[in-house]
Every structure is written in C-alpha cells, then in structure tokens.
Design a protein around this motif. Sequence first.
Motif, mmCIF file in Angstrom:
data_model
loop_
_atom_site.group_PDB
_atom_site.id
_atom_site.type_symbol
_atom_site.label_atom_id
_atom_site.label_comp_id
_atom_site.label_asym_id
_atom_site.label_seq_id
_atom_site.Cartn_x
_atom_site.Cartn_y
_atom_site.Cartn_z
ATOM 1 N N ARG A 263 -25.354 121.742 87.585
ATOM 2 C CA ARG A 263 -26.996 122.688 86.995
ATOM 3 C C ARG A 263 -27.272 121.901 88.733
ATOM 4 N N GLY A 264 -26.353 121.042 89.630
ATOM 5 C CA GLY A 264 -27.125 120.627 90.861
ATOM 6 C C GLY A 264 -26.525 121.549 91.827
ATOM 7 N N ALA A 265 -25.584 122.083 91.710
ATOM 8 C CA ALA A 265 -24.705 123.103 92.821
ATOM 9 C C ALA A 265 -24.661 124.259 92.154
ATOM 10 N N LEU A 266 -25.530 124.797 91.257
ATOM 11 C CA LEU A 266 -25.856 126.082 90.905
ATOM 12 C C LEU A 266 -28.146 125.960 91.287
ATOM 13 N N GLY A 267 -28.117 124.970 91.889
ATOM 14 C CA GLY A 267 -29.837 124.960 92.011
ATOM 15 C C GLY A 267 -30.120 124.857 90.722
ATOM 16 N N LEU A 268 -30.374 124.442 89.832
ATOM 17 C CA LEU A 268 -30.619 124.113 88.574
ATOM 18 C C LEU A 268 -31.530 123.182 88.343
ATOM 19 N N ASP A 269 -31.912 123.045 87.391
ATOM 20 C CA ASP A 269 -32.995 121.064 86.874
ATOM 21 C C ASP A 269 -31.749 120.756 86.139
ATOM 22 N N ALA A 270 -31.561 119.785 87.342
ATOM 23 C CA ALA A 270 -30.384 118.707 85.803
ATOM 24 C C ALA A 270 -31.067 117.230 85.333
ATOM 25 N N THR A 271 -32.342 117.364 85.252
ATOM 26 C CA THR A 271 -33.014 116.443 84.781
ATOM 27 C C THR A 271 -32.175 115.595 83.140
ATOM 28 N N THR A 272 -32.128 116.579 82.185
ATOM 29 C CA THR A 272 -31.939 116.406 80.866
ATOM 30 C C THR A 272 -30.941 115.780 80.754
ATOM 31 N N PRO A 273 -29.391 116.397 81.860
ATOM 32 C CA PRO A 273 -28.355 115.400 81.644
ATOM 33 C C PRO A 273 -28.141 114.179 82.257
ATOM 34 N N LEU A 274 -29.241 113.890 83.275
ATOM 35 C CA LEU A 274 -29.796 112.624 84.076
ATOM 36 C C LEU A 274 -30.740 111.848 82.903
ATOM 37 N N LEU A 275 -31.063 112.158 82.188
ATOM 38 C CA LEU A 275 -31.885 111.394 81.168
ATOM 39 C C LEU A 275 -30.813 110.960 80.534
ATOM 40 N N MET A 276 -29.907 112.234 79.761
ATOM 41 C CA MET A 276 -28.332 111.741 78.715
ATOM 42 C C MET A 276 -27.700 110.285 79.631
ATOM 43 N N LEU A 277 -27.652 110.242 80.235
ATOM 44 C CA LEU A 277 -26.771 109.499 81.583
ATOM 45 C C LEU A 277 -27.354 108.085 81.330
ATOM 46 N N ALA A 278 -29.201 108.539 81.662
ATOM 47 C CA ALA A 278 -29.563 106.595 81.766
ATOM 48 C C ALA A 278 -29.555 105.637 80.009
ATOM 49 N N GLY A 279 -29.907 107.286 78.969
ATOM 50 C CA GLY A 279 -29.811 106.843 77.958
ATOM 51 C C GLY A 279 -28.417 105.991 77.184
ATOM 52 N N ILE A 280 -27.141 106.455 77.653
ATOM 53 C CA ILE A 280 -26.314 106.222 77.599
ATOM 54 C C ILE A 280 -25.767 104.693 77.860
ATOM 55 N N THR A 281 -26.423 104.464 79.742
ATOM 56 C CA THR A 281 -26.517 103.627 80.767
ATOM 57 C C THR A 281 -26.945 102.059 79.420
ATOM 58 N N LEU A 282 -28.614 102.884 79.621
ATOM 59 C CA LEU A 282 -29.235 100.902 78.462
ATOM 60 C C LEU A 282 -28.925 100.469 77.513
ATOM 61 N N GLY A 283 -27.878 102.019 76.711
ATOM 62 C CA GLY A 283 -27.602 101.553 75.340
ATOM 63 C C GLY A 283 -26.485 100.769 75.525
ATOM 64 N N SER A 284 -25.668 100.994 76.194
ATOM 65 C CA SER A 284 -24.787 100.358 76.698
ATOM 66 C C SER A 284 -24.899 99.196 76.875
ATOM 67 N N PHE A 285 -25.601 99.025 77.784
ATOM 68 C CA PHE A 285 -25.601 97.540 78.435
ATOM 69 C C PHE A 285 -26.757 96.777 77.501
ATOM 70 N N ALA A 286 -27.870 96.946 76.284
ATOM 71 C CA ALA A 286 -28.136 96.518 74.801
ATOM 72 C C ALA A 286 -27.115 96.235 73.754
ATOM 73 N N LEU A 287 -26.603 96.790 73.395
ATOM 74 C CA LEU A 287 -25.415 97.245 72.280
ATOM 75 C C LEU A 287 -24.428 96.110 73.030
ATOM 76 N N LEU A 288 -23.451 96.828 73.641
ATOM 77 C CA LEU A 288 -22.152 96.684 74.116
ATOM 78 C C LEU A 288 -21.890 94.757 74.349
ATOM 79 N N PRO A 289 -23.002 94.161 75.196
ATOM 80 C CA PRO A 289 -22.282 93.336 75.133
ATOM 81 C C PRO A 289 -22.878 91.813 73.799
ATOM 82 N N PHE A 290 -22.732 92.108 72.629
ATOM 83 C CA PHE A 290 -22.680 91.834 71.486
ATOM 84 C C PHE A 290 -21.363 91.617 70.788
ATOM 85 N N ALA A 291 -21.033 93.684 71.199
ATOM 86 C CA ALA A 291 -20.263 93.705 70.420
ATOM 87 C C ALA A 291 -18.663 93.029 71.490
#
Length: 218
Positions: free
Chosen positions: A180-208
């Motif tokens: 999306r960045g290469a096409l000049g579009l807004d890429a906020t949504t996929p970045l927010l999804m990436l941030a959510g995956i990272t936060l979820g991974s660090f919140a849950l996976l140490p326990f697993a």
Amino acid sequence: MIALLRRDLTLAVRAGGGFGLGLAFFLIVVVLVPFGVGPEAAVLSRIAPGILWVAALLAALLSLDRTFALDFEDGTLPLLATSPLPLEGVALIKGVAHWITTGLPLTLAAPALGFLLNLEMSAYAWLLASLALGTPALSMIGTFGAALTVGLRRGGLLMSLLVLPLYVPTLIFGAEAVRRGALGLDATTPLLMLAGITLGSFALLPFAASSALRVNLR
C-alpha cells in the motif's frame, strides 16, 4: 532478567548466528531474486514488498532452533527453571534477545536492500515501520516454537514446520503495508494489525512457551 538478556546477547554475537547469519541470508535472497524473475524494473518493483518480507521471515527463522537448544545441552535450562526468575520471564527474554540480534538488524538493513529490488521511494517508511512492528512477533512466535521442540532430535526442522503457519498473518499484513505504501495508499490498518499481533504474542506466548518447557524438562 537484565543479566540473562546480556548473557544471551553476548552468546549470540560470539556464536555468529545472530547478526551475521541472518543478514547474509537476507542479502543472498534479495540478490538472487532478479536472477530468477528477470531484471525488469517494473516486475521487481511490484514483487519487492513480498520478497523483502519473505526474506526477512526466513532469515529470522535461521537461528531460532538454538534459542533453548544450547541451554538445554549444557544444563543451563534446568537451572533457569529452578531459579527465582519464572520460566515466563525466561521465554520473554529469549524472544527479546532474538529480536535484538536478528530482527532489529534485518529491519535496519531492509531499506538498503530495497534499492536492489527497485522498491518505490514512497514505500521505504512503511517498510521500516512494518518490519519494526512485525519482526518482534516473529521472534516471540519462534521462541514458542523453540520451546515446543527443545530436546528433540531434528528439532529445528520440526520447529520450522510448526512455526511457519503461525507466521502467515504477520507476513500478510507486513507485505500488505509495504504494498500500500508503494502505491501511495494509507497503510495504517495493516500496521495496526501487525501491532496487535505483536502485542498479543508478547502477552500470551511467554506463558505458552513456559508450559512447553516444563513438559519437556520433566
């Protein structure tokens, strides 16, 4: 925790499996792609987001099998399991150490390698942002996979088979942000999804990961 992080960083640098190996693999993949698909600038520009993310993902996977294996082989892991530091903290530190020695160098090197694939100039900021947000998730998910397979024969191969499907959402959103960045579009949504995956991974996976370590250490 700081002492364990410092120890893991020192071992990773001395062993040469962090900075050098991942960066070399990243470079080799990016350099070989034009030989396989042709030197046409338009083609390379179109596939650059996906290629850069796939190369970074595979480079991050290279050193994951040693996350717990070395400590298991020399007897350090059972000592860590009986130390005042909980195994959840050990798993978290291992993931952070892997990101510092592998994910961070890949993130910093990616813009330079983007030139080799004729990546659009408008995509470089999004490339940096997506890798900065997504590679910590790769490290933490990989740490969980390493905990599942510690002590097993050919554990590295099994770990790769277990971890790669879990990497797919991070890969999809990371490459989509750059595209999306290469096409000049807004890429906020996929970045927010990436941030959510990272936060979820660090919140849950140490326990697993700690649960998997306890099972494998019995």
